[in-house]
Scaffold this motif. Sequence first.
Motif, PDB file in Angstrom:
ATOM      1  N   GLY A 209       0.950  -1.125  -0.073  1.00 49.56           N
ATOM      2  CA  GLY A 209      -0.046   0.144   0.021  1.00 49.56           C
ATOM      3  C   GLY A 209       0.906   1.151  -0.050  1.00 49.56           C
ATOM      4  O   GLY A 209       2.059   1.029  -0.103  1.00 49.56           O
ATOM      5  N   LEU A 210       0.297   2.367  -0.071  1.00 50.26           N
ATOM      6  CA  LEU A 210       0.819   3.679   0.026  1.00 50.26           C
ATOM      7  C   LEU A 210       0.001   4.602   0.631  1.00 50.26           C
ATOM      8  O   LEU A 210      -1.199   4.636   0.686  1.00 50.26           O
ATOM      9  CB  LEU A 210       0.890   4.207  -1.741  1.00 50.26           C
ATOM     10  N   ILE A 211       0.766   5.316   1.609  1.00 49.65           N
ATOM     11  CA  ILE A 211       0.291   6.324   2.489  1.00 49.65           C
ATOM     12  C   ILE A 211       0.728   7.819   1.653  1.00 49.65           C
ATOM     13  O   ILE A 211       1.908   8.030   1.517  1.00 49.65           O
ATOM     14  CB  ILE A 211       0.638   6.377   3.926  1.00 49.65           C
ATOM     15  N   ILE A 212      -0.261   8.729   1.210  1.00 52.36           N
ATOM     16  CA  ILE A 212       0.100   9.759   0.630  1.00 52.36           C
ATOM     17  C   ILE A 212       0.300  11.050   1.300  1.00 52.36           C
ATOM     18  O   ILE A 212      -0.623  11.362   2.252  1.00 52.36           O
ATOM     19  CB  ILE A 212      -1.124  10.133  -0.615  1.00 52.36           C
ATOM     20  N   ASN A 213       1.351  11.675   1.358  1.00 53.89           N
ATOM     21  CA  ASN A 213       1.575  12.935   2.098  1.00 53.89           C
ATOM     22  C   ASN A 213       1.951  14.091   1.353  1.00 53.89           C
ATOM     23  O   ASN A 213       2.219  13.894   0.095  1.00 53.89           O
ATOM     24  CB  ASN A 213       2.794  12.602   3.219  1.00 53.89           C
ATOM     25  N   TYR A 214       2.240  15.079   2.075  1.00 59.61           N
ATOM     26  CA  TYR A 214       2.098  16.425   1.476  1.00 59.61           C
ATOM     27  C   TYR A 214       1.369  16.882   0.378  1.00 59.61           C
ATOM     28  O   TYR A 214       1.385  17.188  -0.580  1.00 59.61           O
ATOM     29  CB  TYR A 214       3.708  16.689   0.828  1.00 59.61           C
ATOM     30  N   PHE A 215       0.132  16.595   0.822  1.00 55.19           N
ATOM     31  CA  PHE A 215      -1.052  16.548   0.205  1.00 55.19           C
ATOM     32  C   PHE A 215      -1.874  18.140   0.127  1.00 55.19           C
ATOM     33  O   PHE A 215      -2.956  18.104   0.608  1.00 55.19           O
ATOM     34  CB  PHE A 215      -2.192  15.557   0.665  1.00 55.19           C
ATOM     35  N   ALA A 305      -3.963   5.090   1.883  1.00 54.82           N
ATOM     36  CA  ALA A 305      -4.418   6.114   2.925  1.00 54.82           C
ATOM     37  C   ALA A 305      -3.699   7.650   2.676  1.00 54.82           C
ATOM     38  O   ALA A 305      -2.913   7.919   1.788  1.00 54.82           O
ATOM     39  CB  ALA A 305      -3.764   5.564   4.212  1.00 54.82           C
ATOM     40  N   GLN A 306      -4.261   8.669   3.338  1.00 53.35           N
ATOM     41  CA  GLN A 306      -3.719   9.901   3.293  1.00 53.35           C
ATOM     42  C   GLN A 306      -3.271  10.294   4.492  1.00 53.35           C
ATOM     43  O   GLN A 306      -3.557  10.174   5.564  1.00 53.35           O
ATOM     44  CB  GLN A 306      -4.853  10.955   2.896  1.00 53.35           C
ATOM     45  N   TRP A 307      -1.871  11.050   4.622  1.00 50.99           N
ATOM     46  CA  TRP A 307      -1.559  11.620   5.727  1.00 50.99           C
ATOM     47  C   TRP A 307      -2.158  12.933   5.935  1.00 50.99           C
ATOM     48  O   TRP A 307      -1.601  13.957   5.285  1.00 50.99           O
ATOM     49  CB  TRP A 307      -0.031  11.590   5.723  1.00 50.99           C
ATOM     50  N   ASN A 308      -2.999  13.167   6.715  1.00 50.08           N
ATOM     51  CA  ASN A 308      -3.508  14.402   7.116  1.00 50.08           C
ATOM     52  C   ASN A 308      -3.197  15.042   8.364  1.00 50.08           C
ATOM     53  O   ASN A 308      -2.687  14.541   9.240  1.00 50.08           O
ATOM     54  CB  ASN A 308      -5.078  14.384   6.832  1.00 50.08           C
ATOM     55  N   HIS A 309      -3.725  16.324   8.743  1.00 48.81           N
ATOM     56  CA  HIS A 309      -3.561  17.037   9.979  1.00 48.81           C
ATOM     57  C   HIS A 309      -4.701  17.564  10.464  1.00 48.81           C
ATOM     58  O   HIS A 309      -5.343  18.220   9.864  1.00 48.81           O
ATOM     59  CB  HIS A 309      -2.673  18.212   9.495  1.00 48.81           C
ATOM     60  N   LEU A 310      -4.813  17.246  11.738  1.00 50.21           N
ATOM     61  CA  LEU A 310      -5.879  17.926  12.414  1.00 50.21           C
ATOM     62  C   LEU A 310      -5.617  18.531  13.744  1.00 50.21           C
ATOM     63  O   LEU A 310      -6.305  19.674  13.998  1.00 50.21           O
ATOM     64  CB  LEU A 310      -6.755  16.530  13.136  1.00 50.21           C
TER      65      LEU A 310
END
Length: 622
Positions: A209-215, A305-310
């Motif tokens: 799989g891949l986790i996508i960041n700097y989105f 997945a996405q690497w997001n910020h909360l």
Amino acid sequence: MPARLFRLLPGFGLLVCLAVGPARAEEPAAPRVEFQRLIAHWANYADEDYMAFVREAQPQAAQIGFYGGHFWSLAHTPQYKGYPAHFPVQGLNECGDWFVQRNKALHAEKVKVIGHFNVEFLVGEPAGLDGPRGFFKFYHDLWDEKELGPKPVADPIDLLEKNAQGEPIINHSYSIGGMPEYWACLRNPHWRQVLKAWTKRAIERGVDGLIINYFYRHDCHCEHCQRGFKAYLAERYTPQELADRFEIQDLAKHQFEEIVYWHKPAESTLLRREMLRWSQISNKEAYDEVFVKYGRSLKPDLMLAQWNHLGDFSQISGDERCLLPAEMWGRDETYTWYSAGASASATDLEQHELGDVTLQARYVRGAMNDKPFVIGKYENTRIRSAIAELAANGGAPMGFYARHSDPLARAELVRYYQFLKKYQSLYEGNRSHAEVLLLYPRQSVHAGDLEPVAVFRELGQKLLEQHVLFDVLPDDLADEAALARYAHVVTTDKPDQLPPAEELSQFEAPYTVRVSASRPADGKELTLHFVNYNRTEPPRQKDGKPSPGRGIIEEQPIPVAGIKVRLKLPADFQPVRVEMVTPEMKLTGATSLELPVRQDQDGLSFELPEFLVYAVVRVLPR
């Protein structure tokens, strides 16, 4: 959000989800992947004993390796060893081969490999005394058409985000090797071709799989952004509405001074929010084209997945999904990662600040329709509570700081992961058991009103300290079927209308304890989770602020004892016994501690013995 029944299939936590009641239209029919033990490393993953740690801890998934912009910008440079990726060897082929071998080693331990994939953050210089550097060196001189196919464009400058003057957007936040940072534009179809080539190569190198960041998206005025945003506005508003609301007299000829992304909420306007909403929608469209459609055409079971910020519910100025329409939120993702950053990395117990992400975890769980999730904390001190709080709320421990090189941290990581493995049936595919629903005011956020978010945080804190069993659901997902599952619904517009305590389960416990409940996938028992945050805090920093600590040596939990429970039982649920287990429990010839119980028509009453950080109470039926 419908109730769900789960049926376990052989293999890596694969569950068929059978919806009871109306399901979300966007939910794919494909089986869902469930996991509860994850490790993530950007550094120290090439240590000699990394694989020994994996064999000891036995995670189900590992976020390791780099396959996007970081790799192709830096693996061939003298800066390959440094931030952000800390590559183990220099050279595109050499480093790629190293990841192939590491992926094979992880697969041999039955660990799923999820690679990090930076989609737009590029390091390098287009030209200089020694020619192009970083990404631009790769694109000009190291692009191998046998490996990646033909270049989409001759000049990589044509792939970049541009400012209003038509120049590339440049930052110097990191200055890796003295090189600036550039940003590719996700709306650029040629850049999507680059991402597809990199995705294909990642899959060939063995990722699951891949986790996508700097989105992200910046104030880009390239032709693709201008055309895309104008098309979006034309679909959303009539020419008269554009003139009345935004003073846009001729959309086709209009020149925007800005097309912003995140911005200060106090400076928000309807037009700025439309810019942000369109940015997030178009980012999602790029994600779907490259990874969901193309990536899964190559590997149908590709985990995404996405690497997001909360943070602490930062909205408009943060959160990559803050204005995304509900039907697009998390669609086609296997799991999600939300970073809490430093917002929960220290405690101030006198001020009732536990440094926890319980409220964020419940929000993400509800918004993600119970898919696996991770809340990444900048936490390398409170290892036990970081693992426990996610396990207790349906998440997958742990985030960014699995400090396997620290012997004390490693021991607790292994202890807690082995505990989660031993009781995997309690966690895999479980669902929350709650008596109250707290609605998150996402519709207010979309309207630019963040005051209800502050009220939501206050309500959440109050319910947590009162030890109410509650779920969180965004209000734009709260249909009648979702609301009908709860006896009480709490909203930010009526914050004083909390449910009477006597109508709920009651827990006599310190405010330093968080309580939650879940039902296993088979639904046969009820599980209570208790996470204790009380500890001896490290000395404060020089500025007087709480210290995040110097590592697990300063975690120093203080045991808690005497928690009293008055538990209301679900209908037709008749328990036989109540058992408690903890990761630290030392028993002679027993696997759990049976608790004395008193039962009457209102439910069960019992008291917990002393435990350190995490206690699980199993209420077992006939």
